[in-house]
Scaffold this motif. Sequence first.
Motif, mmCIF file in Angstrom:
data_model
loop_
_atom_site.group_PDB
_atom_site.id
_atom_site.type_symbol
_atom_site.label_atom_id
_atom_site.label_comp_id
_atom_site.label_asym_id
_atom_site.label_seq_id
_atom_site.Cartn_x
_atom_site.Cartn_y
_atom_site.Cartn_z
ATOM 1 N N SER A 1 0.837 -1.188 0.000
ATOM 2 C CA SER A 1 0.000 0.000 0.000
ATOM 3 C C SER A 1 0.874 1.240 0.000
ATOM 4 O O SER A 1 1.808 1.353 0.780
ATOM 5 C CB SER A 1 -0.898 0.012 1.247
ATOM 6 N N PHE A 2 0.554 2.158 -0.899
ATOM 7 C CA PHE A 2 1.290 3.416 -0.953
ATOM 8 C C PHE A 2 0.498 4.550 -0.313
ATOM 9 O O PHE A 2 0.947 5.680 -0.281
ATOM 10 C CB PHE A 2 1.610 3.777 -2.412
ATOM 11 N N GLU A 3 -0.692 4.244 0.199
ATOM 12 C CA GLU A 3 -1.559 5.302 0.698
ATOM 13 C C GLU A 3 -1.004 6.010 1.923
ATOM 14 O O GLU A 3 -1.397 7.127 2.215
ATOM 15 C CB GLU A 3 -2.964 4.768 0.980
ATOM 16 N N HIS A 4 -0.077 5.382 2.652
ATOM 17 C CA HIS A 4 0.471 6.009 3.855
ATOM 18 C C HIS A 4 1.936 6.405 3.689
ATOM 19 O O HIS A 4 2.624 6.640 4.684
ATOM 20 C CB HIS A 4 0.316 5.073 5.051
ATOM 21 N N THR B 1 3.422 9.147 2.717
ATOM 22 C CA THR B 1 3.799 10.469 3.225
ATOM 23 C C THR B 1 3.888 10.457 4.742
ATOM 24 O O THR B 1 4.854 10.964 5.322
ATOM 25 C CB THR B 1 2.794 11.537 2.750
ATOM 26 N N SER B 2 2.897 9.856 5.397
ATOM 27 C CA SER B 2 2.944 9.811 6.870
ATOM 28 C C SER B 2 4.068 8.900 7.347
ATOM 29 O O SER B 2 4.707 9.192 8.370
ATOM 30 C CB SER B 2 1.598 9.361 7.449
ATOM 31 N N CYS B 3 4.338 7.830 6.627
ATOM 32 C CA CYS B 3 5.431 6.946 7.028
ATOM 33 C C CYS B 3 6.779 7.658 6.913
ATOM 34 O O CYS B 3 7.647 7.502 7.781
ATOM 35 C CB CYS B 3 5.420 5.667 6.199
ATOM 36 N N ALA B 4 6.957 8.448 5.876
ATOM 37 C CA ALA B 4 8.187 9.230 5.747
ATOM 38 C C ALA B 4 8.296 10.235 6.891
ATOM 39 O O ALA B 4 9.381 10.435 7.459
ATOM 40 C CB ALA B 4 8.228 9.942 4.399
ATOM 41 N N ARG B 5 7.190 10.852 7.243
ATOM 42 C CA ARG B 5 7.203 11.813 8.367
ATOM 43 C C ARG B 5 7.489 11.097 9.688
ATOM 44 O O ARG B 5 8.239 11.592 10.529
ATOM 45 C CB ARG B 5 5.860 12.551 8.424
ATOM 46 N N LEU B 6 6.926 9.907 9.864
ATOM 47 C CA LEU B 6 7.220 9.109 11.058
ATOM 48 C C LEU B 6 8.699 8.710 11.101
ATOM 49 O O LEU B 6 9.313 8.681 12.175
ATOM 50 C CB LEU B 6 6.337 7.866 11.109
ATOM 51 N N MET B 7 9.273 8.410 9.952
ATOM 52 C CA MET B 7 10.694 8.067 9.906
ATOM 53 C C MET B 7 11.543 9.268 10.325
ATOM 54 O O MET B 7 12.515 9.120 11.078
ATOM 55 C CB MET B 7 11.089 7.588 8.508
ATOM 56 N N GLY C 1 4.248 0.517 6.092
ATOM 57 C CA GLY C 1 5.363 1.278 5.547
ATOM 58 C C GLY C 1 6.630 0.493 5.338
ATOM 59 O O GLY C 1 7.569 0.592 6.127
ATOM 60 N N ALA C 2 6.673 -0.286 4.296
ATOM 61 C CA ALA C 2 7.925 -0.945 3.938
ATOM 62 C C ALA C 2 8.885 0.100 3.384
ATOM 63 O O ALA C 2 8.478 1.044 2.716
ATOM 64 C CB ALA C 2 7.669 -2.024 2.894
ATOM 65 N N PHE C 3 10.162 -0.058 3.684
ATOM 66 C CA PHE C 3 11.161 0.893 3.198
ATOM 67 C C PHE C 3 12.471 0.163 2.966
ATOM 68 O O PHE C 3 12.674 -0.958 3.408
ATOM 69 C CB PHE C 3 11.351 2.044 4.194
ATOM 70 N N TRP C 4 13.352 0.818 2.245
ATOM 71 C CA TRP C 4 14.694 0.319 2.058
ATOM 72 C C TRP C 4 15.629 1.510 2.044
ATOM 73 O O TRP C 4 15.203 2.662 1.891
ATOM 74 C CB TRP C 4 14.825 -0.527 0.794
ATOM 75 N N ILE C 5 16.908 1.224 2.237
ATOM 76 C CA ILE C 5 17.923 2.273 2.280
ATOM 77 C C ILE C 5 18.765 2.148 1.026
ATOM 78 O O ILE C 5 19.260 1.067 0.697
ATOM 79 C CB ILE C 5 18.790 2.142 3.541
ATOM 80 N N PHE D 1 10.523 5.210 0.651
ATOM 81 C CA PHE D 1 9.165 4.668 0.791
ATOM 82 C C PHE D 1 8.450 4.682 -0.557
ATOM 83 O O PHE D 1 7.246 4.846 -0.620
ATOM 84 C CB PHE D 1 8.357 5.510 1.786
ATOM 85 N N VAL D 2 9.147 4.556 -1.641
ATOM 86 C CA VAL D 2 8.665 4.598 -3.019
ATOM 87 C C VAL D 2 8.256 6.019 -3.405
ATOM 88 O O VAL D 2 8.930 6.668 -4.168
ATOM 89 C CB VAL D 2 7.528 3.592 -3.294
ATOM 90 N N ALA D 3 7.147 6.514 -2.870
ATOM 91 C CA ALA D 3 6.663 7.843 -3.241
ATOM 92 C C ALA D 3 7.307 8.953 -2.411
ATOM 93 O O ALA D 3 7.240 10.122 -2.779
ATOM 94 C CB ALA D 3 5.147 7.914 -3.093
#
Length: 185
Positions: A24-27, A29-35, A141-145, A152-154
């Motif tokens: 899911s990409f719907e979150h 922006t918030s996941c990036a802010r949480l990071m 929120g899957a992510f990679w470095i 977070f893709v987007a």
Amino acid sequence: MSNDRANAVVERITAIDWRAVGESFEHGTSCARLMREYLRRAALWVQELQKVHPGPFFDVSQSDRWPFFDIAKYVDPSVHADDELVEELDGFLSEYSSSLLTGRICRAALNWASLTDESLAGFGDLPDPFEPLLLVFERGGAFWIENGFIDFVASRVRLATWEDHLATEPMASLDGAVLDAIDED
């Protein structure tokens, strides 16, 4: 008391549908802010830990520490998560989560939750560093470095040094409705 917190962390992690994480990409922006919030909080803890551990706390030979490290180990090395909880968490993650980094973060969050109030007493009112990361996972929120960014893709978050994250504006709230509003903007 810390056992209740540790149990709650394991319950939260094992309740996550890890198969849906990253689908899911719907979150994003918030996941990036949480990071960013995690990086800010972790930087605050590093700043405090520098006072306890003289000399450079992070240098090239210790690159595995930043940004995802077992903060509890440096707060109180004598505190460890209950073996049964570690076994439950590791068993769950080995079946449902394919990322070594995710496992490392979840184990560090469990160790954090295992700290006693006495262990944390000398650190004032510093915030729980792992709450934003647990919310990232709960929000899918899957992510990679890659190339100096947490992706977070987007949305992307610049990794940088811990010092660079000290000036990040703190999030006013980690409430789900606030995070949803961030995603809608």
